[in-house]
Design a protein around this motif. Structure first.
Motif, mmCIF file in Angstrom:
data_model
loop_
_atom_site.group_PDB
_atom_site.id
_atom_site.type_symbol
_atom_site.label_atom_id
_atom_site.label_comp_id
_atom_site.label_asym_id
_atom_site.label_seq_id
_atom_site.Cartn_x
_atom_site.Cartn_y
_atom_site.Cartn_z
ATOM 1 N N LYS A 133 0.845 -1.199 0.000
ATOM 2 C CA LYS A 133 0.000 0.000 0.000
ATOM 3 C C LYS A 133 0.879 1.246 0.000
ATOM 4 O O LYS A 133 1.781 1.369 0.840
ATOM 5 N N ILE A 134 0.604 2.154 -0.917
ATOM 6 C CA ILE A 134 1.261 3.458 -0.954
ATOM 7 C C ILE A 134 0.224 4.500 -0.559
ATOM 8 O O ILE A 134 -0.888 4.513 -1.089
ATOM 9 N N ILE A 135 0.599 5.354 0.376
ATOM 10 C CA ILE A 135 -0.328 6.354 0.902
ATOM 11 C C ILE A 135 0.346 7.718 0.823
ATOM 12 O O ILE A 135 1.433 7.919 1.375
ATOM 13 N N ASN A 136 -0.282 8.647 0.139
ATOM 14 C CA ASN A 136 0.311 9.958 -0.112
ATOM 15 C C ASN A 136 -0.365 11.060 0.713
ATOM 16 O O ASN A 136 -1.579 11.020 0.934
ATOM 17 N N ALA A 137 0.427 12.029 1.110
ATOM 18 C CA ALA A 137 -0.111 13.200 1.805
ATOM 19 C C ALA A 137 -0.596 14.210 0.786
ATOM 20 O O ALA A 137 0.189 14.824 0.066
ATOM 21 N N CYS A 138 -1.926 14.357 0.696
ATOM 22 C CA CYS A 138 -2.515 15.420 -0.101
ATOM 23 C C CYS A 138 -2.965 16.517 0.875
ATOM 24 O O CYS A 138 -2.282 16.777 1.869
ATOM 25 N N SER A 139 -4.070 17.141 0.637
ATOM 26 C CA SER A 139 -4.568 18.224 1.488
ATOM 27 C C SER A 139 -5.901 18.672 0.917
ATOM 28 O O SER A 139 -6.177 18.473 -0.274
ATOM 29 N N VAL A 165 -3.327 8.175 -11.004
ATOM 30 C CA VAL A 165 -2.641 7.485 -12.098
ATOM 31 C C VAL A 165 -1.895 6.259 -11.579
ATOM 32 O O VAL A 165 -1.974 5.169 -12.159
ATOM 33 N N ALA A 166 -1.159 6.432 -10.484
ATOM 34 C CA ALA A 166 -0.391 5.316 -9.938
ATOM 35 C C ALA A 166 -1.307 4.169 -9.512
ATOM 36 O O ALA A 166 -0.968 2.996 -9.679
ATOM 37 N N SER A 167 -2.484 4.507 -8.989
ATOM 38 C CA SER A 167 -3.409 3.454 -8.563
ATOM 39 C C SER A 167 -3.839 2.599 -9.741
ATOM 40 O O SER A 167 -4.000 1.377 -9.617
ATOM 41 N N VAL A 177 -2.973 2.575 -4.055
ATOM 42 C CA VAL A 177 -2.426 3.922 -3.867
ATOM 43 C C VAL A 177 -3.574 4.856 -3.498
ATOM 44 O O VAL A 177 -4.511 5.037 -4.272
ATOM 45 N N ASN A 178 -3.503 5.417 -2.311
ATOM 46 C CA ASN A 178 -4.519 6.353 -1.837
ATOM 47 C C ASN A 178 -3.846 7.569 -1.211
ATOM 48 O O ASN A 178 -2.631 7.596 -1.024
ATOM 49 N N ALA A 179 -4.647 8.570 -0.879
ATOM 50 C CA ALA A 179 -4.111 9.787 -0.261
ATOM 51 C C ALA A 179 -5.042 10.263 0.837
ATOM 52 O O ALA A 179 -6.243 10.016 0.805
ATOM 53 N N TYR A 180 -4.460 10.941 1.807
ATOM 54 C CA TYR A 180 -5.244 11.566 2.875
ATOM 55 C C TYR A 180 -5.135 13.076 2.733
ATOM 56 O O TYR A 180 -4.106 13.624 2.375
ATOM 57 N N CYS A 181 -6.260 13.751 2.991
ATOM 58 C CA CYS A 181 -6.361 15.197 2.780
ATOM 59 C C CYS A 181 -6.752 15.889 4.088
ATOM 60 O O CYS A 181 -7.936 16.068 4.379
ATOM 61 N N PRO A 182 -5.761 16.271 4.890
ATOM 62 C CA PRO A 182 -6.082 16.973 6.151
ATOM 63 C C PRO A 182 -6.619 18.377 5.895
ATOM 64 O O PRO A 182 -6.474 18.941 4.804
ATOM 65 N N GLY A 183 -7.194 18.945 6.950
ATOM 66 C CA GLY A 183 -7.708 20.308 6.895
ATOM 67 C C GLY A 183 -6.847 21.269 7.692
ATOM 68 O O GLY A 183 -5.654 21.419 7.424
ATOM 69 N N ILE A 184 -7.438 21.881 8.694
ATOM 70 C CA ILE A 184 -6.757 22.914 9.478
ATOM 71 C C ILE A 184 -6.113 22.257 10.708
ATOM 72 O O ILE A 184 -6.741 22.105 11.760
ATOM 73 N N GLY A 244 -6.906 4.638 -5.438
ATOM 74 C CA GLY A 244 -7.128 5.822 -6.265
ATOM 75 C C GLY A 244 -7.894 6.941 -5.595
ATOM 76 O O GLY A 244 -8.283 7.913 -6.243
ATOM 77 N N GLN A 245 -8.072 6.852 -4.269
ATOM 78 C CA GLN A 245 -8.908 7.824 -3.564
ATOM 79 C C GLN A 245 -8.060 8.852 -2.802
ATOM 80 O O GLN A 245 -7.002 8.531 -2.275
ATOM 81 N N ALA A 246 -8.550 10.072 -2.752
ATOM 82 C CA ALA A 246 -7.972 11.132 -1.923
ATOM 83 C C ALA A 246 -9.058 11.542 -0.935
ATOM 84 O O ALA A 246 -10.014 12.227 -1.293
#
Length: 256
Positions: A133-139, A165-167, A177-184, A244-246
């Motif tokens: 599993k690859i997990i990316n920091a988005c926002s 694309v990578a997913s 391959v997914n990403a997490y999108c934090p807030g404030i 493929g999700q953020a």
């Protein structure tokens, strides 16, 4: 056998919270960070809490460093089951003021670093029977606009595209391959944004921060531990069919 999670920028902030949570989930933890002294202190704290961990010095904007941390993880623990592209930098300035040097710097870290992390993780995970599993920091800044965060937002939009694309390319190898999108999140980044708003909008110190917090439907700022709970799920077998999700974890700010 325990699984292995590599976390870039894992010595402090959100990265440290990710290591703490995944360590409690039973993962061996590999921290990659430019500040090796701080990384070693974090590893010591992890070990005091019965979390098996090592620290590896690395600059994510250098492709060789990303491959090196994977090599060290495999040498120590035998595999890389989860690779988290957590490390990144921010810039607080109006679009008209962005300099070529600043633009190059933030793309080298946030975008190039993510690409190199995906590449390093993929090379190892393709060798493994169970993939990884690859997990990316988005926002949420990778989904919507925030004043003074033009360059930062552009890099996070890029991370979201890379994630998608990578997913698609890596699914055949059982790599999600997914990403997490934090807030404030209450970090140094928002201290800098607040300071920038003092000049840009004429606000008083602390006003920009409070304005953002007041706009959060859940009416509180976010903690690194809030982010870690989502990443714990993404790293688990419960997320095996997600790719493929953020995913937003922001208290309800961005609902589109």
């Amino acid at each position: 056998m325990s699984k292995v999670a590599v976390i870039t920028g894992g010595a402090q902030g959100i990265g440290k919270a990710l290591g703490e949570r995944l360590g409690k989930d039973g993962f061996h933890i590999v921290i990659s960070d430019m500040n090796i002294d701080l990384a070693n202190k974090t590893v010591e704290a992890f070990k005091n809490n019965s979390i098996d961990a090592i620290a590896v010095q690395g600059d994510i904007s250098k492709q060789d460093d990303q491959f090196h941390v994977v090599d060290q993880a495999v040498k120590q623990f035998g595999s890389v089951d989860v690779f988290i592209n957590n490390a990144g930098i921010d810039q607080v300035e109006a679009v008209e003021d962005i300099t070529p040097n600043n633009l190059e710097k933030i793309f080298n870290v946030n975008v190039f670093g993510t690409v190199y992390g995906i590449q390093a993780a993929t090379k190892q995970m393709k060798k493994q029977e169970n993939g990884g599993k690859i997990i990316n920091a988005c926002s949420i800044a990778g989904k919507t606009a925030f004043q003074l965060l033009g360059a930062y937002s552009a890099t996070k939009f890029a991370v979201r595209g890379l994630t998608q694309v990578a997913s698609q390319e890596l699914a055949q190898f059982n790599i999600t391959v997914n990403a997490y999108c934090p807030g404030i999140v209450g970090t140094d980044m928002w201290d800098r944004i607040d300071a920038g708003m003092v000049d840009y909008k004429g606000q008083k110190p602390g006003e920009a921060w409070q304005e953002q917090v007041d706009n959060i439907p859940l009416k509180r700022s976010q903690t690194p531990e809030d982010v870690a709970k989502l990443v714990s799920y993404l790293a688990s077998e419960d997320a095996n069919y997600m790719t493929g999700q953020a995913i937003n974890i922001d208290g309800g700010i961005e609902v589109h």
